[in-house]
Design an enzyme around this catalytic site. Sequence first.
Site, PDB file in Angstrom:
ATOM      1  CG  HIS A  79      -1.899   1.083   1.322  1.00 53.49           C
ATOM      2  ND1 HIS A  79      -3.102   1.059   0.651  1.00 53.49           N
ATOM      3  CD2 HIS A  79      -1.886   2.254   1.999  1.00 53.49           C
ATOM      4  CE1 HIS A  79      -3.785   2.164   0.921  1.00 53.49           C
ATOM      5  NE2 HIS A  79      -3.066   2.913   1.740  1.00 53.49           N
ATOM      6  CG  MET A  96      -0.578  11.623   2.090  1.00 52.44           C
ATOM      7  SD  MET A  96      -0.460  11.770   3.889  1.00 52.44           S
ATOM      8  CE  MET A  96      -0.735  10.055   4.383  1.00 52.44           C
ATOM      9  CG  HIS A 112      -4.979   5.799  -0.021  1.00 52.02           C
ATOM     10  ND1 HIS A 112      -4.971   5.740   1.357  1.00 52.02           N
ATOM     11  CD2 HIS A 112      -6.051   6.578  -0.349  1.00 52.02           C
ATOM     12  CE1 HIS A 112      -5.978   6.452   1.836  1.00 52.02           C
ATOM     13  NE2 HIS A 112      -6.640   6.976   0.820  1.00 52.02           N
ATOM     14  CG  MET A 115     -10.194   6.964   4.390  1.00 49.41           C
ATOM     15  SD  MET A 115      -8.620   6.099   4.128  1.00 49.41           S
ATOM     16  CE  MET A 115      -7.634   6.628   5.535  1.00 49.41           C
TER      17      MET A 115
HETATM   18  C1  DX5 Z   1      -3.346   7.321   6.493  1.00 53.07           C
HETATM   19  C2  DX5 Z   1      -2.901   6.340   5.449  1.00 53.07           C
HETATM   20  C3  DX5 Z   1      -2.698   4.963   5.943  1.00 53.07           C
HETATM   21  C4  DX5 Z   1      -1.659   4.796   7.035  1.00 53.07           C
HETATM   22  C5  DX5 Z   1      -2.263   3.824   8.009  1.00 53.07           C
HETATM   23  O1  DX5 Z   1      -3.936   8.417   5.907  1.00 53.07           O
HETATM   24  O2  DX5 Z   1      -3.827   6.281   4.377  1.00 53.07           O
HETATM   25  O3  DX5 Z   1      -2.446   4.048   4.878  1.00 53.07           O
HETATM   26  O4  DX5 Z   1      -0.427   4.304   6.611  1.00 53.07           O
HETATM   27  O5  DX5 Z   1      -1.442   3.748   9.116  1.00 53.07           O
HETATM   28  P1  DX5 Z   1      -1.839   2.958  10.437  1.00 53.07           P
HETATM   29  O6  DX5 Z   1      -2.033   1.523  10.047  1.00 53.07           O
HETATM   30  O7  DX5 Z   1      -0.643   3.189  11.301  1.00 53.07           O
HETATM   31  O8  DX5 Z   1      -3.092   3.572  10.972  1.00 53.07           O
HETATM   32 ZN    ZN Z   2      -3.639   4.643   2.846  1.00 49.65          ZN
END
Ligand code: DX5
Ligand code: ZN
Length: 216
Positions: free
Chosen positions: A32, A36, A65, A138
């Site tokens: 994954h 951002m 993502h 989410m």
């Molecule tokens: C947050 C990301 C996630 C993040 C999740 O916005 O989209 O993919 O890496 O991290 P954990 O598993 O630590 O909550």
């Molecule tokens: Zn993510």
Amino acid sequence: MAKIAPSILSADFVNLERDIHNIEENGGDWVHVDVMDGSFVPNITIGLPVLRDIRRITSLPLDVHLMIERPIRFAERFIKAGADWLTIHLEADTSQNTMTCLEMIRAMGCKAGLSIKPGTPLKAALPYLTKCDMILVMTVEPGFGGQSFMTDMMDKTRRLRKLLDEVNPECLIEVDGGIDAVTQGICKKNGVDVMVTGSAYFKAPDRAAFVKIIQE
Ligand code: DX5
Ligand code: ZN
């Protein structure tokens, strides 16, 4: 039986190749990749050149993502850089552009994902259910790793599974945020197919065992 997609947001970026090969060795299903832009979410991570290089060192499916404004501007480039799954956010553009972008992703032979933030009601996603290969619910506010799982999102995944069974049964449900050995069990009971996990995976004393817990 679920899939695990470790999020490299919690990897050691100086040793990214090592950490990705470690995901392979531990039996992870997908990698994954969180992109951002500092605008859609209050954080900046990695982009196209890094994805291109990751593509060269792994054959695992890359689950990208996009947490960026107007993803339609970049979708084609992320697919060409190696995304196998490309997920955009419903909140990031107009409904027309979101629809066009999902169609474009599929037309390029990539799997199309649509993500909804915790505050976005499920009904906002209804027009897109047949246009997607995956819906990402989410379970934290997007932007950062290490946040706490929002249990109340399980009502959304449960209702989503019922809706998808009627109109698009092949479509997967993914969750992202706060997934650990305990919360993954709650997700499985509520119709989730794919678990993204960043901090819990990378902090696990036995990562291979953690992967198995999710996959069983
Ligand atoms: C947050 C990301 C996630 C993040 C999740 O916005 O989209 O993919 O890496 O991290 P954990 O598993 O630590 O909550
Ligand atoms: Zn993510």
